[in-house]
Design an enzyme around this catalytic site. Sequence first.
Site, PDB file in Angstrom:
ATOM      1  N   ASP A 168       0.841  -1.190   0.000  1.00 49.06           N
ATOM      2  CA  ASP A 168       0.000   0.000   0.000  1.00 49.06           C
ATOM      3  C   ASP A 168       0.879   1.243   0.000  1.00 49.06           C
ATOM      4  O   ASP A 168       2.095   1.157   0.138  1.00 49.06           O
ATOM      5  CB  ASP A 168      -0.967  -0.012   1.199  1.00 49.06           C
ATOM      6  CG  ASP A 168      -0.295  -0.461   2.500  1.00 49.06           C
ATOM      7  OD1 ASP A 168       0.945  -0.420   2.581  1.00 49.06           O
ATOM      8  OD2 ASP A 168      -1.014  -0.848   3.430  1.00 49.06           O
ATOM      9  N   GLU A 219      -9.835  -1.127   4.972  1.00 48.01           N
ATOM     10  CA  GLU A 219     -10.527  -0.860   6.227  1.00 48.01           C
ATOM     11  C   GLU A 219     -11.822  -1.683   6.291  1.00 48.01           C
ATOM     12  O   GLU A 219     -12.258  -2.249   5.279  1.00 48.01           O
ATOM     13  CB  GLU A 219     -10.839   0.639   6.320  1.00 48.01           C
ATOM     14  CG  GLU A 219      -9.593   1.532   6.315  1.00 48.01           C
ATOM     15  CD  GLU A 219      -8.820   1.532   7.632  1.00 48.01           C
ATOM     16  OE1 GLU A 219      -8.838   0.525   8.366  1.00 48.01           O
ATOM     17  OE2 GLU A 219      -8.185   2.561   7.929  1.00 48.01           O
TER      18      GLU A 219
END
Length: 260
Positions: free
Chosen positions: A67, A143
């Site tokens: 990421d 998330e």
Amino acid sequence: MEVVIVPDAKAGGALIAEAIAALLSRKPDALLGVATGSTPLPVYEALAARVRSGALDASRARICQLDEYVGLPADHPESYRSTVLRQVVEPLGLTESSFMGPDGNAEDVQGACDAYDRALAEAGGVDLQLLGIGTDGHIGFNEPCSSLASRTRIKTLTEQTRQDNARFFAGIDEVPHHVITQGIGTILEARHLVLLATGAGKAEAVARSVEGPVSALVPASALQLHPHATVVVDEAAASRLKLADYFRATYAAKPAWQGL
Ligand code: PGA
């Protein structure tokens, strides 16, 4: 899913470094997916020690990022590109040419995400993906409520994650709101997933991921869908596992030659 309970973070780092070393001896140009954050540091330290001592030749390894923050200059010390170069690529004696990651500054962010997914596939896919876990159960920056089939894309960080990461910045206001993350579907394509979690702060997220139902609410629970997923936890992070004794007994009975 295999759960391995180790005494402490250092032991977890050593165990995973051993598995990576074994992979590199079978496949010297393996593509290793690395994670950032504090948790994987013992893995990188153990790997670098093996390289320094001459026990491991990592010179053909390839490294890819999980990421990246959106909008941080690539050479910002807290960009994940800088972090991975500093913590993994340089200590292993590799160069930037063996490293790939998404462009967090692309004008066409989704185009950059799609290009990264393509680049991973063209590189032959990730052989081993190292993962941390957020206190909210995230993997990468997926998330809660991220699609379990998601591909690499832009995400908005939760306030919890921004607070968790503020320690790397001068303050929470400097933590970017947006990130590019490999999707859960992308992560699940790696041949071997190895999640490391240490400390009591991760115990709840670990228990929900390992023993709870598979749910987008707990992104790391997607590891239950993977045919070769290993969860390495220290005693503190294992403290909420109902099946801890079973995991200990199973691992103790495993032939050493099998590795992780
Ligand atoms: P940490 O982060 O290793 O710094 O706890 C883990 C994560 O957010 O994935």
